[in-house]
Each structure stands twice: as C-alpha cells, then as structure tokens.
Write an enzyme that holds these catalytic residues in place. Structure first.
Site, PDB file in Angstrom:
ATOM      1  N   SER A  91       0.819  -1.214   0.000  1.00  0.00           N
ATOM      2  CA  SER A  91       0.000   0.000   0.000  1.00  0.00           C
ATOM      3  C   SER A  91       0.854   1.265   0.000  1.00  0.00           C
ATOM      4  O   SER A  91       0.342   2.362  -0.246  1.00  0.00           O
ATOM      5  CB  SER A  91      -0.932   0.004   1.220  1.00  0.00           C
ATOM      6  OG  SER A  91      -0.190   0.022   2.425  1.00  0.00           O
ATOM      7  N   HIS A  92       2.158   1.122   0.262  1.00  0.00           N
ATOM      8  CA  HIS A  92       3.059   2.274   0.264  1.00  0.00           C
ATOM      9  C   HIS A  92       4.222   2.093  -0.706  1.00  0.00           C
ATOM     10  O   HIS A  92       5.249   2.747  -0.584  1.00  0.00           O
ATOM     11  CB  HIS A  92       3.587   2.530   1.682  1.00  0.00           C
ATOM     12  CG  HIS A  92       2.547   3.065   2.605  1.00  0.00           C
ATOM     13  ND1 HIS A  92       1.682   2.247   3.292  1.00  0.00           N
ATOM     14  CD2 HIS A  92       2.198   4.334   2.933  1.00  0.00           C
ATOM     15  CE1 HIS A  92       0.862   2.987   4.018  1.00  0.00           C
ATOM     16  NE2 HIS A  92       1.149   4.254   3.815  1.00  0.00           N
ATOM     17  N   ASP A  96      -4.647   0.150   1.824  1.00  0.00           N
ATOM     18  CA  ASP A  96      -5.016  -1.267   1.741  1.00  0.00           C
ATOM     19  C   ASP A  96      -6.457  -1.428   1.271  1.00  0.00           C
ATOM     20  O   ASP A  96      -6.771  -2.343   0.500  1.00  0.00           O
ATOM     21  CB  ASP A  96      -4.817  -1.943   3.099  1.00  0.00           C
ATOM     22  CG  ASP A  96      -3.358  -2.216   3.402  1.00  0.00           C
ATOM     23  OD1 ASP A  96      -2.733  -2.973   2.637  1.00  0.00           O
ATOM     24  OD2 ASP A  96      -2.834  -1.678   4.384  1.00  0.00           O
TER      25      ASP A  96
END
EC number: 1.5.1.49
Length: 336
Positions: A47-48, A188
C-alpha cells in the site's frame, strides 16, 4: 502470461524517478520520493510501494502541490526545529531537517522536528529507521484526511493517523513499529477496491453506518479505529500533537482544504528524537542491555517482534527483486 512482473530494486527506483520527473517534480523531490517508494515495495508494504505513484501524479496534476518547492528551516528553540515544506511533499523536508534534528537531540537529549504545510502519503517507518541509524530513538506521527469515525460514531473525524517508533539495536535491525490508528491503512482498502476483493468487516462501515465487506462501499463510508475506544483516543492525541500543537491542519481541516479534489492529504508532521547517551550517561550500555533483555523475553516465547516480517521481505527483495501486478505496472508505465 503471469499476473506479476519481477523488477530489481534499481529498476523500481529508476521507474519511480522517471515518472515523478516526467510530471514536473524537481530532482530533489523525485529522488526523495523514489527512495521511499522503493523501500515500501522492497519491504512488501504494497500500500506504500509503487502504487503510490498513481496518487502522487494525480495530486500534482490537480495543482495543489508545488512540485519544486524548497523546504526552509527555522530554529524555534535549542530543542525544536520547524521545517516549512511550502506545500511540497513532506519527504524532502524530512531529509533536509534530519541532520539538524539529530544534532539538537545530541545536544539537548530530546528534540522535535515539526514539518508544516506538507503533502504526505508515505509510511513513517523509513523516517524513524533513519533516526535510529543515528543511534537515536525516533518517533513520528501525523494526521491525514478525515476518513475515520471515532469509536461509537458513524461520521469521519480522524485521519488514519499513523504512529511510528524505532529503537536502535547495536549490530542488528532496530526495533520498529509503524501502524495506523485506523483498523488498516487507507491504501489497503484502495488496493482491495482496485482488485475487487472483499475486506474484513471490522475495517469500515458504509455510508449508512453499517459494517461492510465491500471495499468500494467502505471508501464511501468511514473507516474504523483499531481497538475501539483505545485507538480512537490515540487518533485524537495525534490530531492534537501533530495538528493543533504545531499550528497545522487537523484531518478534518485537511479534508476541507482538499475541496473534493482527492489529492494527497495536506497537514503537518511531528518527529521526535531521543539520545540514549544523554539520558543514560554512564549507564548507556546497561540501558541497551535492558532493552535487549526485553526483546529476548518476547522472542523466546515464539512471539514475533514488530517489523520482523518486513525485514524478512527486505532480505528476499534484495536477492530476488520484487513482484508487481502486471496491471498496476502498466498503469504506472502509462504515466511516462
């Protein structure tokens, strides 16, 4: 045809840099962002990782962010440094101020760096790990957009409001944790929506205030805090410390500032550094031994220390590269 494509870390960093400079970010901003995106992908924090390039470019296109802003510094006191990001991304401001934060911590024992008027999207663990590399204990926190309902409520008030901590360990990886005070990171849920996957029911509620497993409905409703009222209290603390206390926006104000554009959140960040040598003096070695005793007491029960999974992913990625969903990679390459 495989659903995933393998890239080396150098290829991930180069691609990220190319995308960012293609859309007008300065060399310094592009390098700082490409580095942290590569770190996220390397440690399997999807997610990053490279997914964040889509949001970076969208935010620049919307005209909210100054892609060439140069951070400026102000020494508020012997123990407080203010970094004005001038509505650029936060990462360059962090890297600009970090050496001075370390100097102040070594002089005063404890120091704070306030990053103001910044757009922030990244994980905080790279920042506290960088502080630990100086032999310092690090903490970082920030608000975001008001996506999260308080415990017992239905309307968004808080941001995902992450809190990160790092303790340096001689000869090994630091003790690190970085978690949102929401049940899960916003990214997410976005990835689940992108992939058409259901989410756990405790992550979010829909627009009617009902628990939902539909990621798209969750994005239109409100996220939940982790741990009920405990996560809600921590989220409020971060709004106060990294918003009201430092003279910058709360998550609700950040959302209002966005005006429905959907850009990266604009707010402040609070970063703290503690020098164990100043606190402990001649007892420095004993203090580190106490810490190692604590970690050993956790591990010998078979419990996992925070970030162990991430460090294992790091080792795999350094050797084998990273796998990126083909569709996501095509979308990113389409930005060039």
């Amino acid at each position: 045809m495989s659903e995933y494509i393998t890239l080396s870390l150098d290829e991930v960093c180069a691609l990220s840099y190319q995308v960012l400079t293609r859309h007008g970010l300065s060399d310094a901003h592009a390098r700082a962002i490409a580095e942290v995106i590569t770190q996220g992908q390397r440690d399997e924090c999807h997610s990053h990782g490279v997914y964040r390039l889509l949001g970076c470019v969208r935010s620049v296109r919307e005209g909210r962010i100054d892609p060439r802003a140069e951070p400026s510094l102000r020494h508020v006191s012997p123990g407080v440094l203010e970094v004005d990001a001038h509505y650029g991304y936060s990462l360059l401001g962090f890297h600009t101020g970090l050496p001075i934060l370390a100097e102040k911590a070594r002089s005063q024992g404890i120091a704070a760096m306030v990053i103001k008027r910044c757009f922030h999207f990244s994980a905080l663990w790279p920042e506290v790990e960088a502080i630990a590399d100086y032999g310092l204990v690090g903490m970082a926190m920030n608000p975001s957009h008001s996506w999260v309902a308080p415990a017992g409520g239905r309307q968004p008030v808080f941001g995902t409001n992450p809190l990160a901590f790092a303790w340096p360990r001689p000869g090994g990886q630091p003790f690190v944790f970085d978690f949102a005070t929401s049940a899960i990171a916003r990214g997410d849920i976005e990835l689940h929506a992108r992939q058409g996957k259901p989410i756990p029911e405790h992550w979010a509620i829909d627009a009617d205030g009902q628990p939902t497993t539909d990621a798209k409905a969750a994005l239109q409703g409100a996220m939940q805090t982790f741990g009920g009222h405990k996560g809600s209290a921590l989220a409020a603390m971060i709004e106060l410390l990294a918003g009201a206390l430092i003279g910058d926006l709360t998550s609700a104000e950040s959302m209002a500032f966005d005006g429905g554009v959907g850009a990266t959140p604009c707010h402040g960040e609070l970063v703290l550094a503690f020098d164990p040598r100043v606190f402990l003096g001649e007892g420095y070695e004993q203090g580190l031994e106490r810490a190692e005793g604590l970690f050993a007491a956790i591990a010998r029960q078979g419990a996992r220390l925070p970030s162990q999974r991430r460090f294992a992913a790091r080792a795999r990625s350094l050797e084998h590269g990273v796998q990126i969903p083909r569709g996501l990679l095509e979308d990113i390459r389409g930005l060039l």
